[in-house]
Scaffold this motif. Structure first.
Motif, short mmCIF file in Angstrom:
data_model
loop_
_atom_site.label_atom_id
_atom_site.label_comp_id
_atom_site.label_asym_id
_atom_site.label_seq_id
_atom_site.Cartn_x
_atom_site.Cartn_y
_atom_site.Cartn_z
N LEU A 178 31.54 42.22 49.97
CA LEU A 178 32.75 42.26 50.78
C LEU A 178 32.74 43.47 51.70
O LEU A 178 32.59 44.61 51.25
CB LEU A 178 33.96 42.31 49.83
N ASN A 179 32.93 43.22 53.00
CA ASN A 179 32.97 44.29 54.01
C ASN A 179 34.12 45.23 53.71
O ASN A 179 35.27 44.82 53.55
CB ASN A 179 33.14 43.64 55.39
N ILE A 180 33.83 46.54 53.68
CA ILE A 180 34.87 47.54 53.38
C ILE A 180 36.00 47.52 54.41
O ILE A 180 37.11 47.94 54.13
CB ILE A 180 34.26 48.95 53.25
N LYS A 181 35.73 46.99 55.60
CA LYS A 181 36.75 46.94 56.64
C LYS A 181 37.58 45.65 56.60
O LYS A 181 38.49 45.48 57.40
CB LYS A 181 36.11 47.10 58.02
N SER A 182 37.27 44.74 55.65
CA SER A 182 38.01 43.48 55.55
C SER A 182 39.42 43.74 55.00
O SER A 182 39.65 44.73 54.31
CB SER A 182 37.27 42.51 54.64
N PRO A 183 40.36 42.85 55.29
CA PRO A 183 41.72 43.03 54.78
C PRO A 183 41.79 43.14 53.26
O PRO A 183 42.53 43.97 52.72
CB PRO A 183 42.46 41.78 55.27
N ILE A 184 40.99 42.33 52.56
CA ILE A 184 41.03 42.37 51.09
C ILE A 184 40.51 43.71 50.57
O ILE A 184 41.14 44.34 49.72
CB ILE A 184 40.22 41.20 50.48
N ALA A 185 39.38 44.18 51.10
CA ALA A 185 38.81 45.45 50.64
C ALA A 185 39.76 46.60 50.94
O ALA A 185 39.97 47.47 50.09
CB ALA A 185 37.45 45.69 51.30
N ARG A 186 40.34 46.61 52.14
CA ARG A 186 41.28 47.70 52.49
C ARG A 186 42.48 47.71 51.54
O ARG A 186 42.96 48.78 51.15
CB ARG A 186 41.73 47.57 53.94
N ALA A 187 42.96 46.53 51.15
CA ALA A 187 44.10 46.45 50.24
C ALA A 187 43.72 46.89 48.83
O ALA A 187 44.56 47.42 48.09
CB ALA A 187 44.65 45.02 50.22
N LEU A 188 42.45 46.70 48.44
CA LEU A 188 42.01 47.03 47.09
C LEU A 188 41.74 48.52 46.87
O LEU A 188 41.86 49.02 45.75
CB LEU A 188 40.74 46.25 46.74
N ILE A 189 41.36 49.23 47.93
CA ILE A 189 41.00 50.64 47.81
C ILE A 189 42.13 51.43 47.14
O ILE A 189 43.28 51.35 47.54
CB ILE A 189 40.65 51.25 49.19
N GLY A 190 41.77 52.16 46.09
CA GLY A 190 42.73 53.00 45.38
C GLY A 190 43.44 52.31 44.23
O GLY A 190 44.15 52.95 43.45
N LYS A 191 43.26 51.00 44.08
CA LYS A 191 43.93 50.26 43.00
C LYS A 191 43.18 50.45 41.68
O LYS A 191 42.00 50.76 41.66
CB LYS A 191 44.02 48.77 43.33
N GLU A 192 43.90 50.23 40.57
CA GLU A 192 43.35 50.36 39.22
C GLU A 192 43.36 48.99 38.54
O GLU A 192 44.02 48.07 39.03
CB GLU A 192 44.21 51.32 38.40
N GLU A 193 42.66 48.89 37.40
CA GLU A 193 42.70 47.66 36.61
C GLU A 193 44.14 47.36 36.22
O GLU A 193 44.89 48.26 35.85
CB GLU A 193 41.83 47.79 35.36
N GLY A 194 44.53 46.07 36.35
CA GLY A 194 45.89 45.66 36.01
C GLY A 194 46.84 45.68 37.20
O GLY A 194 47.93 45.12 37.13
N ASP A 195 46.47 46.36 38.29
CA ASP A 195 47.33 46.40 39.48
C ASP A 195 47.37 45.06 40.17
O ASP A 195 46.41 44.28 40.12
CB ASP A 195 46.82 47.45 40.49
#
Length: 156
Positions: free
Chosen positions: A118-135
């Motif tokens: 997954l491209n780090i610049k994709s909407p999904i990757a950007r939304a995931l950055i900084g999240k933890e398990e269970g978020d």
């Protein structure tokens, strides 16, 4: 110039492509151009024009790869841990369909959604950055809003 984040595997793949272009493709196209020239009138020689076009593409790709590799910052995901960041392999579940998906967040030059990269610049990757398990994460995609829950984060 800005560094380009990349995994070790992505860097190796681009290096291999560059080596192949320089050692196999470039000599083959030079030979094809020479053979096409021997056929005479170049203005109506489709083989010659096709070979020149392919040569132009190959040379452009070589320059692009050399530029990318020159700016690459290789990041080893195995040395990372914690919240989601570059290099993480993330398992998500779609909160609407209960479908599980696993992606590794990588640089844009090595991204391939079919291979789970997954491209780090994709909407999904950007939304995931900084999240933890269970978020839970809400993502606005071209196909509409999606909601995912982070099941697992690995750095492999």
């Amino acid at each position: 110039m800005e560094k380009i984040p990349m995994t070790r595997a992505g860097f190796a793949a681009l290096e291999a492509e560059l080596k192949k272009l320089k050692s196999e493709e470039r000599p083959a196209i030079i030979k094809a151009i020479a053979e096409a020239r021997e056929h005479g009138d170049l203005s109506e020689n489709a083989e010659y024009h096709s070979a020149r076009e392919k040569q132009s593409f190959i040379e452009g790709r070589i320059k692009e790869l050399e530029g990318v590799l020159g700016l690459a910052e290789v990041i080893d995901p195995t040395k990372l841990s914690g919240a989601i960041k570059f290099g993480a392999t993330v398992t998500l579940v779609d909160e609407d369909t209960d479908e599980e998906k696993t992606w590794q967040i990588v640089g844009e030059h090595e991204a391939n959604i079919e291979k789970g990269l997954l491209n780090i610049k994709s909407p999904i990757a950007r939304a995931l950055i900084g999240k933890e398990e269970g978020d839970s994460v809400e993502v606005r995609t071209p196909g509409g809003d999606r909601a995912y829950e982070v099941l697992k984060i690995e750095y492999v």
